[in-house]
Write an enzyme that holds these catalytic residues in place. Structure first.
Site, PDB file in Angstrom:
ATOM      1  CG  ASN A 402      -2.023   1.030   1.122  1.00 44.48           C
ATOM      2  OD1 ASN A 402      -1.766   2.199   0.902  1.00 44.48           O
ATOM      3  ND2 ASN A 402      -3.269   0.604   1.290  1.00 44.48           N
ATOM      4  CG  ASP A 403       1.655   2.857   3.736  1.00 39.88           C
ATOM      5  OD1 ASP A 403       0.597   3.452   3.482  1.00 39.88           O
ATOM      6  OD2 ASP A 403       1.847   2.205   4.776  1.00 39.88           O
ATOM      7  CB  THR A 404       6.014   0.359  -0.629  1.00 40.72           C
ATOM      8  OG1 THR A 404       5.132  -0.720  -0.976  1.00 40.72           O
ATOM      9  CG2 THR A 404       6.491   0.193   0.801  1.00 40.72           C
ATOM     10  CB  VAL A 405       2.706   0.868  -4.715  1.00 44.09           C
ATOM     11  CG1 VAL A 405       3.710  -0.272  -4.687  1.00 44.09           C
ATOM     12  CG2 VAL A 405       1.417   0.445  -4.003  1.00 44.09           C
ATOM     13  CB  SER A 443       1.560   4.781   7.044  1.00 42.64           C
ATOM     14  OG  SER A 443       0.781   5.064   5.899  1.00 42.64           O
TER      15      SER A 443
END
Length: 457
Positions: A402-405, A443
């Site tokens: 999620n957060d990393t993309v 996050s």
């Protein structure tokens, strides 16, 4: 050999410590590559075995004439070593890959606690003569080790779901600062006024303050920052061990502590950089709360897709890039994923895995997960090596990430992850996102998107 020749026990001990230090450093060097990491761990483990056996030379009284106070209780030391070995072997065999970050946090804490215990023994030892420099280092090692112990236990509890969310109160940073200042003051009293011979109650108050500060410092930190916190406490543990090694004049402890401390510090800085944040921002900001407050409405188009249609699209693609996340680890889907990848490769499709520096819950977590499934190392690429290839990819697959993309990291200045480097999956011609739900990431931020995302389950 001359029958009258007798080896000096101290030479055996010093040689053993030198060999252990070499094995530590060489093992760490081999850990820098996934290909040699496994053997590096084994080499470093042999180094620890050598250092432990060398320490038992003192335990059995070989050097008793020179150091009478080192005549340690052999039975107690052997029992502790045996219990620790059995527990570590059993827990290491039992732990799931998804729980590996929790185990790392626990081991970090135990290392810091051991360093603090060494300092406590030195400070409470009757008749001990303390010089100023060793005493200062003993107090610093005790402080840092205690903070690493209690802080790591909180990090473990957060990662393991035993503590939900964060705990904050008005003026908390000021209160934490006061606790730290009081603890430092007690430490200064032990060094410069009591000369290392303070009452046991004063020493206990010092350790209580250090342990309390570790708890108070870690509780407000959001879950998304736990990997950085664990790495930071790893550096703390190494520093504490190095200081206590100087106090004991033990070269193996000094070298091992310096290696762990420097490696942990470098890793912490690299992880913070990967999140586009400073270490101070991680420790002193309310990241988790900001994520919830600034979440806002999830935007973008989410179009369900049939698995069969997606498979056909990927079968006739020239290049497919896969971006895995923690959800892949939770689902234990790495083996099935690699079976699918082998089918694509056999059909002539170029397949690559794109790994974000903070994918999963600790550095290298995703690499180990894929290696466990048999994914070749030459198919796994770091963010900086693969990010430019997404624009040429026919399909990008996001699995449990999620957060990393999240493209919001580029454009949404109100987002807590704004400025964080991300995998450019949205630049591929077609993007498929496999997630259990359509909500927030680790996050606390939802997955924003461009209109060309398809979601299938």
């Amino acid at each position: 050999m001359n029958p009258g020749f007798q080896m000096n026990p101290q030479i055996i001990i010093d040689t053993s410590y030198f060999a252990a230090a070499f094995l530590f450093i060489y093992g760490l060097k081999r850990m820098s590559s996934p290909v040699t990491a496994r053997s590096g761990i084994v080499v470093a483990g042999f180094g620890m075995l050598v250092a432990t056996l060398a320490s038992f030379l003192y335990v059995f009284g070989i050097n008793e004439a020179a150091e009478p106070h080192l005549n340690t209780n052999v039975a107690l030391a052997a029992a502790a070593l045996g219990l620790g070995t059995i527990w570590a072997w059993w827990s290491g065999k039992k732990v799931a890959m998804t729980a590996m970050p929790q185990m790392v946090a626990l081991y970090n804490g135990m290392g810091g606690g051991a360093a603090a215990a060494i300092a406590a023994v030195e400070l409470l030892r009757p008749g001990a003569v303390h010089e100023t420099v060793p005493l200062v280092l003993a107090i610093l090692g005790a402080l840092i080790g205690s903070v690493a112990l209690s802080g790591s236990l909180i990090a473990w509890a957060k990662l393991d779901g035993r503590i939900d969310g964060t705990w904050r109160m008005p003026g908390q940073q000021v209160f934490n600062g006061l606790i730290f200042l009081v603890t430092l003051t007690i430490g200064a009293y032990i060094i410069f006024i009591a000369g290392g011979h303070a009452h046991s109650g004063v020493v206990a108050a010092f350790f209580a303050g250090a342990l309390l500060f570790g708890v108070l410092m870690t509780m407000p930190i959001g879950g998304a920052d736990m990997p950085v916190v664990i790495s930071l406490y790893n550096a703390f543990t190494g520093l504490a061990v190095g200081f206590e090694g100087y106090v004991l004049q033990n070269p193996a402890l000094m070298i091992a502590g310096m290696v762990v401390g420097s490696a942990g510090t470098l890793l912490t800085l690299l992880m913070a950089k990967a999140m586009n944040r400073s270490v101070a921002n991680v420790i002193f900001s309310n990241f988790g709360a900001a994520a919830e407050e600034q979440q806002g409405e999830i935007k973008g188009s989410q179009k369900p897709a049939e698995a069969g249609d997606a498979a056909i699209n990927m079968r006739y693609a020239a290049k497919v890039i896969i971006a895995p996340g923690y959800g892949l680890a939770v689902a234990q889907a790495q083996h099935k994923l690699y079976e699918f990848v082998k089918l694509l490769v056999d059909a002539g499709v170029e397949v690559k895995f794109a790994i974000h520096p903070v994918a999963g819950r600790m550095p290298g977590h995703m690499n180990v997960l894929l290696a466990e499934a048999g994914v070749p190392y030459d198919m796994i690429f770091d963010l900086e090596d693969v990010n430019g290839e997404f624009k040429d990819a026919d399909v990008a697959i996001v699995i449990g990430a999620n957060d990393t993309v999240n493209p919001a990291a580029r454009t949404n200045k109100s987002s807590p992850i704004y400025g964080m480097p991300i995998l450019n999956v949205d630049q591929a011609r077609q993007v498929y996102v496999v997630k259990r739900g359509q909500g927030k990431g680790y996050s606390g931020v939802g997955l924003f998107g461009s209109g060309k995302r398809a979601v299938f389950r």
